[in-house]
Write a protein that holds these residues in place. Structure first.
Motif, PDB file in Angstrom:
ATOM      1  N   HIS A 198      14.471  36.943 -67.428  1.00  0.00           N
ATOM      2  CA  HIS A 198      14.492  37.405 -68.819  1.00  0.00           C
ATOM      3  C   HIS A 198      13.701  36.454 -69.711  1.00  0.00           C
ATOM      4  CE1 HIS A 198      16.044  39.349 -72.410  1.00  0.00           C
ATOM      5  NE2 HIS A 198      16.392  38.174 -72.878  1.00  0.00           N
ATOM      6  N   GLN A 199      13.889  35.162 -69.527  1.00  0.00           N
ATOM      7  CA  GLN A 199      13.161  34.182 -70.334  1.00  0.00           C
ATOM      8  C   GLN A 199      11.655  34.301 -70.116  1.00  0.00           C
ATOM      9  OE1 GLN A 199      14.756  30.305 -69.469  1.00  0.00           O
ATOM     10  NE2 GLN A 199      16.854  30.896 -69.970  1.00  0.00           N
ATOM     11  N   LEU A 200      11.243  34.497 -68.876  1.00  0.00           N
ATOM     12  CA  LEU A 200       9.822  34.640 -68.586  1.00  0.00           C
ATOM     13  C   LEU A 200       9.246  35.897 -69.235  1.00  0.00           C
ATOM     14  CD1 LEU A 200       9.824  33.679 -64.796  1.00  0.00           C
ATOM     15  CD2 LEU A 200       8.827  32.335 -66.654  1.00  0.00           C
ATOM     16  N   LEU A 201      10.003  36.975 -69.203  1.00  0.00           N
ATOM     17  CA  LEU A 201       9.505  38.241 -69.737  1.00  0.00           C
ATOM     18  C   LEU A 201       9.374  38.222 -71.251  1.00  0.00           C
ATOM     19  CD1 LEU A 201      11.440  40.773 -67.482  1.00  0.00           C
ATOM     20  CD2 LEU A 201       8.999  40.262 -67.430  1.00  0.00           C
ATOM     21  N   ILE A 202      10.367  37.649 -71.945  1.00  0.00           N
ATOM     22  CA  ILE A 202      10.284  37.682 -73.401  1.00  0.00           C
ATOM     23  C   ILE A 202       9.222  36.725 -73.929  1.00  0.00           C
ATOM     24  CG2 ILE A 202      12.677  38.413 -73.691  1.00  0.00           C
ATOM     25  CD1 ILE A 202      13.391  35.584 -74.461  1.00  0.00           C
ATOM     26  N   ARG A 203       8.790  35.773 -73.105  1.00  0.00           N
ATOM     27  CA  ARG A 203       7.680  34.917 -73.507  1.00  0.00           C
ATOM     28  C   ARG A 203       6.336  35.633 -73.369  1.00  0.00           C
ATOM     29  NH1 ARG A 203       9.958  29.461 -70.453  1.00  0.00           N
ATOM     30  NH2 ARG A 203      11.836  29.278 -71.727  1.00  0.00           N
ATOM     31  N   GLY A 204       6.334  36.750 -72.637  1.00  0.00           N
ATOM     32  CA  GLY A 204       5.163  37.597 -72.593  1.00  0.00           C
ATOM     33  C   GLY A 204       3.998  37.076 -71.791  1.00  0.00           C
ATOM     34  N   VAL A 205       4.217  36.096 -70.914  1.00  0.00           N
ATOM     35  CA  VAL A 205       3.088  35.509 -70.169  1.00  0.00           C
ATOM     36  C   VAL A 205       2.939  36.105 -68.775  1.00  0.00           C
ATOM     37  CG1 VAL A 205       3.193  33.342 -71.430  1.00  0.00           C
ATOM     38  CG2 VAL A 205       4.568  33.616 -69.372  1.00  0.00           C
ATOM     39  N   VAL A 206       3.942  36.851 -68.297  1.00  0.00           N
ATOM     40  CA  VAL A 206       3.872  37.461 -66.969  1.00  0.00           C
ATOM     41  C   VAL A 206       4.415  38.880 -67.047  1.00  0.00           C
ATOM     42  CG1 VAL A 206       4.104  35.277 -65.720  1.00  0.00           C
ATOM     43  CG2 VAL A 206       6.150  36.556 -66.336  1.00  0.00           C
ATOM     44  N   ASN A 207       4.057  39.697 -66.052  1.00  0.00           N
ATOM     45  CA  ASN A 207       4.626  41.037 -65.981  1.00  0.00           C
ATOM     46  C   ASN A 207       5.916  41.007 -65.173  1.00  0.00           C
ATOM     47  OD1 ASN A 207       3.902  41.011 -63.216  1.00  0.00           O
ATOM     48  ND2 ASN A 207       1.922  41.979 -63.648  1.00  0.00           N
ATOM     49  N   VAL A 208       6.542  42.163 -65.004  1.00  0.00           N
ATOM     50  CA  VAL A 208       7.847  42.214 -64.341  1.00  0.00           C
ATOM     51  C   VAL A 208       7.752  41.755 -62.892  1.00  0.00           C
ATOM     52  CG1 VAL A 208       9.717  43.743 -63.614  1.00  0.00           C
ATOM     53  CG2 VAL A 208       8.705  44.025 -65.882  1.00  0.00           C
ATOM     54  N   ARG A 228      19.329  44.535 -64.515  1.00  0.00           N
ATOM     55  CA  ARG A 228      20.075  45.544 -65.260  1.00  0.00           C
ATOM     56  C   ARG A 228      21.578  45.257 -65.239  1.00  0.00           C
ATOM     57  NH1 ARG A 228      18.883  50.692 -67.010  1.00  0.00           N
ATOM     58  NH2 ARG A 228      16.879  50.690 -65.931  1.00  0.00           N
ATOM     59  N   ALA A 229      22.081  44.724 -64.126  1.00  0.00           N
ATOM     60  CA  ALA A 229      23.510  44.412 -64.027  1.00  0.00           C
ATOM     61  C   ALA A 229      23.913  43.337 -65.028  1.00  0.00           C
ATOM     62  CB  ALA A 229      23.851  43.964 -62.610  1.00  0.00           C
ATOM     63  N   VAL A 230      22.999  42.404 -65.339  1.00  0.00           N
ATOM     64  CA  VAL A 230      23.290  41.324 -66.275  1.00  0.00           C
ATOM     65  C   VAL A 230      23.036  41.748 -67.713  1.00  0.00           C
ATOM     66  CG1 VAL A 230      22.652  38.980 -67.008  1.00  0.00           C
ATOM     67  CG2 VAL A 230      22.867  39.526 -64.574  1.00  0.00           C
ATOM     68  N   PHE A 231      21.900  42.412 -67.967  1.00  0.00           N
ATOM     69  CA  PHE A 231      21.482  42.693 -69.340  1.00  0.00           C
ATOM     70  C   PHE A 231      21.697  44.141 -69.779  1.00  0.00           C
ATOM     71  CE2 PHE A 231      19.070  38.912 -68.173  1.00  0.00           C
ATOM     72  CZ  PHE A 231      19.330  38.091 -69.261  1.00  0.00           C
ATOM     73  N   GLY A 232      22.085  45.004 -68.851  1.00  0.00           N
ATOM     74  CA  GLY A 232      22.356  46.383 -69.220  1.00  0.00           C
ATOM     75  C   GLY A 232      21.137  47.190 -69.569  1.00  0.00           C
ATOM     76  N   GLN A 233      19.965  46.744 -69.170  1.00  0.00           N
ATOM     77  CA  GLN A 233      18.718  47.442 -69.465  1.00  0.00           C
ATOM     78  C   GLN A 233      17.681  47.068 -68.422  1.00  0.00           C
ATOM     79  OE1 GLN A 233      17.838  45.971 -73.382  1.00  0.00           O
ATOM     80  NE2 GLN A 233      17.077  44.008 -72.654  1.00  0.00           N
ATOM     81  N   ALA A 234      16.633  47.864 -68.354  1.00  0.00           N
ATOM     82  CA  ALA A 234      15.566  47.582 -67.394  1.00  0.00           C
ATOM     83  C   ALA A 234      14.773  46.357 -67.830  1.00  0.00           C
ATOM     84  CB  ALA A 234      14.633  48.787 -67.281  1.00  0.00           C
ATOM     85  N   PRO A 235      14.215  45.583 -66.891  1.00  0.00           N
ATOM     86  CA  PRO A 235      13.445  44.392 -67.276  1.00  0.00           C
ATOM     87  C   PRO A 235      12.217  44.720 -68.113  1.00  0.00           C
ATOM     88  CG  PRO A 235      13.266  44.826 -64.914  1.00  0.00           C
ATOM     89  CD  PRO A 235      14.352  45.707 -65.431  1.00  0.00           C
ATOM     90  N   SER A 236      11.696  45.937 -67.994  1.00  0.00           N
ATOM     91  CA  SER A 236      10.511  46.309 -68.769  1.00  0.00           C
ATOM     92  C   SER A 236      10.776  46.331 -70.268  1.00  0.00           C
ATOM     93  CB  SER A 236       9.995  47.679 -68.323  1.00  0.00           C
ATOM     94  OG  SER A 236      11.011  48.665 -68.476  1.00  0.00           O
ATOM     95  N   THR A 237      12.044  46.446 -70.666  1.00  0.00           N
ATOM     96  CA  THR A 237      12.368  46.471 -72.097  1.00  0.00           C
ATOM     97  C   THR A 237      12.378  45.084 -72.714  1.00  0.00           C
ATOM     98  OG1 THR A 237      14.755  46.308 -71.730  1.00  0.00           O
ATOM     99  CG2 THR A 237      13.791  48.519 -71.748  1.00  0.00           C
ATOM    100  N   ALA A 238      12.380  44.039 -71.883  1.00  0.00           N
ATOM    101  CA  ALA A 238      12.507  42.673 -72.410  1.00  0.00           C
ATOM    102  C   ALA A 238      11.304  42.272 -73.241  1.00  0.00           C
ATOM    103  CB  ALA A 238      12.697  41.676 -71.268  1.00  0.00           C
ATOM    104  N   LYS A 239      10.132  42.808 -72.942  1.00  0.00           N
ATOM    105  CA  LYS A 239       8.922  42.397 -73.654  1.00  0.00           C
ATOM    106  C   LYS A 239       8.960  42.779 -75.129  1.00  0.00           C
ATOM    107  CE  LYS A 239       5.595  42.107 -69.885  1.00  0.00           C
ATOM    108  NZ  LYS A 239       5.298  40.694 -70.190  1.00  0.00           N
TER     109      LYS A 239
END
Length: 252
Positions: A198-208, A228-239
């Motif tokens: 999640h931290q990597l994704l919201i920094r926007g430097v890498v893809n899923v 999804r089990a931890v955040f309740g959403q797909a990793p693609s939404t983190a960006k």
């Protein structure tokens, strides 16, 4: 009041009477009627929950062991740093994420949110005191096992390999880990990887796919299910989530 948890990076919260440095895994209550400014060191990720203190206190007062702590906390006029032991951080991150689904804990909130707030109070405690609801279950071998997992998420860990590193048998490690963290070593590793992803994704430097690989997952579908089990959403939404990369984080 605002409950702020630093889930990644470091920041300093300044206000009219001083400053409060905060690092990853640290949490603080910020009283109302003051202006706060967060100044991050590079990238920082925080989770914030707004609380109506009187309503929360009224609803949680029936918990006798916590009423004095809550009364003192909600009457504070200065920012109050709190602590959470390392083996509770995954649980706290999950509970706070659940609470962010509602902006303010108030009489209009549902009972489920109040239960979630009670769970959060059960995981935090003032410096130097025992946790609010939970006995102090720290164990040096388990603390070391957690440190090893978090410091090398990319490793293909097995229970035996981790047990050997902390001088326990696999059965001892599994039993103590469940007792002290409420989960198995495998589940803890999955959640720690999901948080780092999640931290990597919201920094926007890498893809899923790249984020999944960097935290030790070669199977993207498995990584997506764990996230999804931890955040309740797909990793693609983190960006789409906002995170500051320099300067002032936000006016609080």
């Amino acid at each position: 009041m605002k409950l702020v948890y630093v889930s990644g990076g470091r920041t300093k919260i300044t206000y009219d009477a001083g400053a409060l440095p905060m690092g990853e895994g640290e949490i603080a209550f910020l009283p109302a009627d003051r202006t706060y400014v967060g100044s991050p060191s590079a990238v920082v990720e925080t989770i914030a929950v707004y609380i109506d203190p009187q309503f929360a206190l009224d609803q949680l007062r029936w918990l006798p062991s916590t009423a004095p702590f809550l009364e003192e906390l909600f009457s504070a006029t200065e920012p109050r740093p709190l602590t959470v032991t390392p083996h509770r951080r995954s649980q706290l991150h999950r509970r706070l994420h659940e609470l962010t689904q509602v902006q303010t804990i108030s009489p209009n909130s549902e009972l489920q949110q109040m239960a979630g707030l009670a769970r959060v109070f059960g995981l935090i405690h003032p410096d130097g005191e025992v946790p609010v609801f939970l006995p102090d279950l720290q164990h040096p071998e388990i603390e070391e096992a957690i440190r090893l997992l978090e410091s090398d998420l990319e490793c293909s860990w097995t229970v035996r390999a981790l047990a050997d590193r902390v001088a326990l048998s696999p059965s001892q490690l599994t039993r103590l880990f469940a007792r002290h963290t409420g989960m198995s070593p495998a589940r803890y590793l999955r959640e720690a990887r999901a948080r780092r992803m999640h931290q990597l994704l919201i920094r926007g430097v890498v893809n899923v796919s790249e984020a999944a690989r960097l935290v030790g997952w070669s199977d993207l579908s498995h990584a997506s299910r764990a996230y999804r089990a931890v955040f309740g959403q797909a990793p693609s939404t983190a960006k789409s989530q906002q995170v500051a990369d320099s300067g002032v984080l936000e006016d609080w």
